[in-house]
Design a protein around this motif. Structure first.
Motif, short mmCIF file in Angstrom:
data_model
loop_
_atom_site.label_atom_id
_atom_site.label_comp_id
_atom_site.label_asym_id
_atom_site.label_seq_id
_atom_site.Cartn_x
_atom_site.Cartn_y
_atom_site.Cartn_z
N ARG A 112 45.53 45.36 43.29
CA ARG A 112 45.67 44.37 44.36
C ARG A 112 44.40 44.29 45.21
O ARG A 112 44.01 43.21 45.67
CB ARG A 112 46.87 44.72 45.24
CG ARG A 112 48.21 44.59 44.54
CD ARG A 112 49.36 44.70 45.52
NE ARG A 112 50.64 44.70 44.84
CZ ARG A 112 51.33 45.80 44.55
NH1 ARG A 112 50.86 46.99 44.90
NH2 ARG A 112 52.49 45.73 43.92
N THR A 113 43.77 45.43 45.42
CA THR A 113 42.52 45.44 46.19
C THR A 113 41.43 44.65 45.48
O THR A 113 40.66 43.91 46.11
CB THR A 113 42.05 46.88 46.43
OG1 THR A 113 43.09 47.61 47.09
CG2 THR A 113 40.79 46.91 47.26
N ILE A 114 41.37 44.78 44.17
CA ILE A 114 40.38 44.04 43.38
C ILE A 114 40.63 42.54 43.50
O ILE A 114 39.69 41.75 43.70
CB ILE A 114 40.44 44.48 41.91
CG1 ILE A 114 39.93 45.92 41.77
CG2 ILE A 114 39.61 43.55 41.03
CD1 ILE A 114 40.19 46.54 40.41
N VAL A 115 41.91 42.15 43.41
CA VAL A 115 42.24 40.72 43.55
C VAL A 115 41.87 40.22 44.94
O VAL A 115 41.29 39.13 45.10
CB VAL A 115 43.74 40.49 43.28
CG1 VAL A 115 44.09 39.02 43.52
CG2 VAL A 115 44.09 40.89 41.87
N THR A 116 42.18 41.01 45.95
CA THR A 116 41.86 40.61 47.33
C THR A 116 40.36 40.44 47.52
O THR A 116 39.90 39.48 48.14
CB THR A 116 42.38 41.66 48.32
OG1 THR A 116 43.80 41.82 48.14
CG2 THR A 116 42.11 41.24 49.75
N LEU A 119 39.27 37.22 45.99
CA LEU A 119 39.72 36.02 46.68
C LEU A 119 39.01 35.78 48.00
O LEU A 119 39.09 34.68 48.55
CB LEU A 119 41.23 36.09 46.91
CG LEU A 119 42.11 36.06 45.65
CD1 LEU A 119 43.57 36.23 46.03
CD2 LEU A 119 41.90 34.78 44.86
N LEU A 120 38.32 36.79 48.53
CA LEU A 120 37.60 36.59 49.79
C LEU A 120 36.49 35.55 49.60
O LEU A 120 35.66 35.69 48.70
CB LEU A 120 37.00 37.91 50.27
CG LEU A 120 37.94 38.91 50.93
CD1 LEU A 120 37.19 40.21 51.22
CD2 LEU A 120 38.51 38.34 52.22
N SER A 123 31.62 32.86 52.12
CA SER A 123 31.17 32.44 53.45
C SER A 123 31.60 33.41 54.54
O SER A 123 31.00 33.43 55.63
CB SER A 123 31.70 31.04 53.76
OG SER A 123 33.12 31.00 53.67
N LEU A 124 32.64 34.22 54.29
CA LEU A 124 33.06 35.22 55.27
C LEU A 124 32.22 36.48 55.21
O LEU A 124 32.22 37.28 56.14
CB LEU A 124 34.53 35.59 55.05
CG LEU A 124 35.59 34.51 55.33
CD1 LEU A 124 36.97 35.06 55.04
CD2 LEU A 124 35.49 34.03 56.77
N LEU A 125 31.51 36.67 54.11
CA LEU A 125 30.80 37.93 53.90
C LEU A 125 29.31 37.85 54.16
O LEU A 125 28.65 38.89 54.24
CB LEU A 125 31.01 38.40 52.44
CG LEU A 125 32.46 38.70 52.02
CD1 LEU A 125 32.49 39.05 50.54
CD2 LEU A 125 33.02 39.83 52.84
N PHE A 152 30.91 39.45 44.66
CA PHE A 152 31.95 38.55 44.14
C PHE A 152 32.03 38.54 42.62
O PHE A 152 33.05 38.16 42.06
CB PHE A 152 31.77 37.12 44.69
CG PHE A 152 30.46 36.47 44.37
CD1 PHE A 152 30.25 35.84 43.16
CD2 PHE A 152 29.43 36.44 45.31
CE1 PHE A 152 29.04 35.22 42.88
CE2 PHE A 152 28.22 35.82 45.04
CZ PHE A 152 28.03 35.21 43.81
N THR A 153 30.98 38.94 41.92
CA THR A 153 31.05 38.95 40.45
C THR A 153 31.76 40.20 39.91
O THR A 153 32.48 40.11 38.92
CB THR A 153 29.65 38.86 39.83
OG1 THR A 153 28.84 39.93 40.32
CG2 THR A 153 29.00 37.53 40.16
N VAL A 154 31.57 41.35 40.56
CA VAL A 154 32.23 42.58 40.08
C VAL A 154 33.75 42.48 40.18
O VAL A 154 34.46 42.78 39.21
CB VAL A 154 31.70 43.82 40.83
CG1 VAL A 154 32.58 45.03 40.56
CG2 VAL A 154 30.27 44.12 40.41
N PRO A 155 34.34 42.06 41.32
CA PRO A 155 35.81 41.90 41.35
C PRO A 155 36.30 40.89 40.33
O PRO A 155 37.34 41.10 39.70
CB PRO A 155 36.07 41.41 42.78
CG PRO A 155 34.92 41.91 43.58
CD PRO A 155 33.74 41.84 42.65
N PHE A 156 35.54 39.82 40.13
CA PHE A 156 35.94 38.80 39.14
C PHE A 156 35.97 39.39 37.74
O PHE A 156 36.95 39.25 36.99
CB PHE A 156 34.99 37.61 39.21
CG PHE A 156 35.17 36.64 38.07
CD1 PHE A 156 36.19 35.71 38.09
CD2 PHE A 156 34.31 36.66 36.99
CE1 PHE A 156 36.37 34.83 37.05
CE2 PHE A 156 34.47 35.78 35.94
CZ PHE A 156 35.50 34.86 35.96
#
Length: 280
Positions: A112-116, A119-120, A123-125, A152-156
């Protein structure tokens, strides 16, 4: 019976119409980019606009290739995108394997942490990342941009590979362990060779994300030695003046590498997406 025949006739016609509309929707912007890149400046601003170049010219491509820093920007993008792709695929595989194939406390929380994290919105980071890169002295460097893209590429890649690894029979892992293989050897010698289509898919998507990214490239790098082509294109916008011909020519040049990669790897993309959709 007549109604059944009518339905059989209508279905292929409706399918053909739907395919044609989808192709028009997808290809119309690309067609307009190519057409505009071949127009003279006078024709670009003509009213009403022309649907094809009346006097095709390659002057916009000449200006983009030989009278600007665009090739340097493309080379910078290629270096960053390739590095991001390799690192993301490696880390994604190492992180996805235990979540998909092993049983341990907190496994569902990790997933779930990976998905979260995936999904961030970027622009927030970018403000926290700006502060981190600035404190590390990595602003205006390719390394700093690579680190930013990995967020953003590693969680994806990890999330995609979790689903793909679950489609591979667990009995293969058990047989490898019984033969004395470690978990890392099982991953590298048994699972990854089977998961090549899935790896190809995540690598291509990671490369595309890094290649097309604009916000981080605009914020974190500013010199010609480090700019990617997406940030470099902003140099063709001067106030409210757009150099449309050169902008479109540069866009066509930037599209070509991605197009070639997807055409060459089309087989792996289809196999990877089809296999990954069977079991999640």
């Amino acid at each position: 019976m007549v109604q059944g025949r009518t339905e059989r006739l209508i279905r292929p016609i409706a399918t053909a119409i739907g395919v044609v509309l989808a192709l028009l929707w997808a290809l119309a912007p690309i067609y307009w980019i190519v057409v505009t890149s071949l127009k003279t400046s006078r024709e670009v601003y003509s009213s009403p606009p022309t649907l094809y170049p009346m006097r095709p010219t390659f002057s916009n491509f000449e200006a983009a290739l030989f009278k600007s820093n665009f090739l340097q920007f493309v080379w910078n993008s290629a270096q960053v995108a390739i590095a991001v792709t390799l690192i993301s695929a490696a880390i994604g595989a190492l992180a996805a394997y235990p979540v998909a194939r092993m049983r341990f406390r907190g496994r569902s929380v990790a997933a779930r942490t990976i998905v979260t994290a995936y999904l961030l919105p970027p622009s927030l980071l970018f403000i926290p990342l700006f502060l981190v890169l600035q404190s590390l002295g990595l602003m205006n460097t390719k390394l700093g941009l690579i680190i930013a893209y990995l967020t953003f590429t590693v969680p994806f890649c990890t999330w995609m590979l979790i689903g793909y690894f679950r489609t591979i029979p667990i009995e293969l892992d058990e047989a490898a362990v019984m033969d004395g293989a470690s978990r890392f050897q099982t991953l590298t010698r048994v699972v990854l060779p089977i998961a090549i289509p899935g790896l190809a898919v995540v690598a291509l998507f990671a490369f595309t994300h890094a290649w097309n990214e604009f916000l981080y490239a605009l914020v974190f790098v500013h010199s010609n030695d480090t700019k990617t082509f997406t940030a470099g294109l902003t140099g063709l916008i001067m106030g409210d003046t757009f150099i449309w011909g050169q902008l479109m020519a540069s866009s066509v040049i930037a599209i070509v590498p991605i197009l070639i990669i997807y055409i060459v790897a089309q087989k792996y993309i289809v196999e990877g997406l089809a296999a990954g959709s069977v079991k999640g």
